[in-house]
Motif scaffolding. Sequence first.
Motif, PDB file in Angstrom:
ATOM      1  N   PHE A  27      15.655  55.443  71.987  1.00 37.65           N
ATOM      2  CA  PHE A  27      14.377  55.685  71.316  1.00 37.65           C
ATOM      3  C   PHE A  27      13.685  56.907  71.917  1.00 37.65           C
ATOM      4  O   PHE A  27      13.079  57.702  71.194  1.00 37.65           O
ATOM      5  CB  PHE A  27      13.493  54.442  71.444  1.00 37.65           C
ATOM      6  N   GLY A  28      13.804  57.096  73.222  1.00 39.65           N
ATOM      7  CA  GLY A  28      13.222  58.259  73.870  1.00 39.65           C
ATOM      8  C   GLY A  28      13.810  59.563  73.353  1.00 39.65           C
ATOM      9  O   GLY A  28      13.095  60.546  73.167  1.00 39.65           O
ATOM     10  N   LYS A  29      15.114  59.570  73.096  1.00 36.50           N
ATOM     11  CA  LYS A  29      15.749  60.781  72.550  1.00 36.50           C
ATOM     12  C   LYS A  29      15.235  61.069  71.140  1.00 36.50           C
ATOM     13  O   LYS A  29      15.016  62.228  70.771  1.00 36.50           O
ATOM     14  CB  LYS A  29      17.267  60.608  72.529  1.00 36.50           C
ATOM     15  N   ILE A  30      15.047  60.001  70.358  1.00 37.95           N
ATOM     16  CA  ILE A  30      14.524  60.180  68.995  1.00 37.95           C
ATOM     17  C   ILE A  30      13.114  60.765  69.057  1.00 37.95           C
ATOM     18  O   ILE A  30      12.790  61.709  68.321  1.00 37.95           O
ATOM     19  CB  ILE A  30      14.541  58.838  68.230  1.00 37.95           C
ATOM     20  N   ILE A  31      12.281  60.232  69.937  1.00 33.64           N
ATOM     21  CA  ILE A  31      10.906  60.726  70.055  1.00 33.64           C
ATOM     22  C   ILE A  31      10.908  62.166  70.560  1.00 33.64           C
ATOM     23  O   ILE A  31      10.130  63.002  70.094  1.00 33.64           O
ATOM     24  CB  ILE A  31      10.085  59.811  70.978  1.00 33.64           C
ATOM     25  N   VAL A  35       9.186  65.192  68.480  1.00 30.71           N
ATOM     26  CA  VAL A  35       8.117  66.058  68.989  1.00 30.71           C
ATOM     27  C   VAL A  35       8.552  67.523  68.977  1.00 30.71           C
ATOM     28  O   VAL A  35       7.829  68.384  68.475  1.00 30.71           O
ATOM     29  CB  VAL A  35       7.710  65.618  70.409  1.00 30.71           C
ATOM     30  N   GLN A  36       9.741  67.808  69.528  1.00 31.25           N
ATOM     31  CA  GLN A  36      10.154  69.201  69.674  1.00 31.25           C
ATOM     32  C   GLN A  36      10.603  69.846  68.361  1.00 31.25           C
ATOM     33  O   GLN A  36      10.411  71.041  68.164  1.00 31.25           O
ATOM     34  CB  GLN A  36      11.273  69.301  70.707  1.00 31.25           C
ATOM     35  N   GLU A  82       4.963  63.539  73.560  1.00 32.33           N
ATOM     36  CA  GLU A  82       5.998  62.497  73.505  1.00 32.33           C
ATOM     37  C   GLU A  82       5.482  61.190  74.081  1.00 32.33           C
ATOM     38  O   GLU A  82       5.663  60.120  73.499  1.00 32.33           O
ATOM     39  CB  GLU A  82       7.223  62.916  74.319  1.00 32.33           C
ATOM     40  N   PHE A  83       4.830  61.282  75.235  1.00 35.40           N
ATOM     41  CA  PHE A  83       4.300  60.088  75.878  1.00 35.40           C
ATOM     42  C   PHE A  83       3.297  59.374  74.979  1.00 35.40           C
ATOM     43  O   PHE A  83       3.334  58.147  74.838  1.00 35.40           O
ATOM     44  CB  PHE A  83       3.645  60.441  77.216  1.00 35.40           C
ATOM     45  N   LEU A  84       2.406  60.135  74.354  1.00 35.70           N
ATOM     46  CA  LEU A  84       1.395  59.522  73.492  1.00 35.70           C
ATOM     47  C   LEU A  84       2.041  58.823  72.302  1.00 35.70           C
ATOM     48  O   LEU A  84       1.627  57.727  71.909  1.00 35.70           O
ATOM     49  CB  LEU A  84       0.394  60.583  73.025  1.00 35.70           C
ATOM     50  N   ILE A  85       3.073  59.428  71.731  1.00 38.18           N
ATOM     51  CA  ILE A  85       3.758  58.804  70.593  1.00 38.18           C
ATOM     52  C   ILE A  85       4.459  57.521  71.036  1.00 38.18           C
ATOM     53  O   ILE A  85       4.360  56.479  70.378  1.00 38.18           O
ATOM     54  CB  ILE A  85       4.744  59.788  69.945  1.00 38.18           C
TER      55      ILE A  85
END
Length: 131
Positions: A27-31, A35-36, A82-85
Amino acid sequence: MMKEFKEFAMKGNVIDMAVGIVIGGAFGKIINSLVQDVIMPPIGVLLGGVDFSKMGIVVKAATETTEAVILKYGSFINTIVEFLIIAFAIFMVVKAMNSLKKKEEAVPAAPPAPTKEETLLTEIRDLLKNK
């Protein structure tokens, strides 16, 4: 010791945690990509063509033997977004789980069946009413 480790590893909580960590990593890679690749480019265009990933301050210029030392605050801004999302997504999941939990708790339990004495007293009362 191996037996204790096997019992620990085979508990449901450990397996659930492992699955959560693997899914969280994916999920972190998707976010990160969201973002980027999706969110920050339009924001950069709105701000006059700014590419956040390349924003930075050169602390020390590059020489023939060393690379430049750059304070990459644009990457830091991307990481904050990313963190906020991720934090908002986790908040929504926890909120949904708490809502489901409250609905389960709200269902009242069925009243207990009357005891033999209560049933007998009810029958006696009904017989006395009919006289």
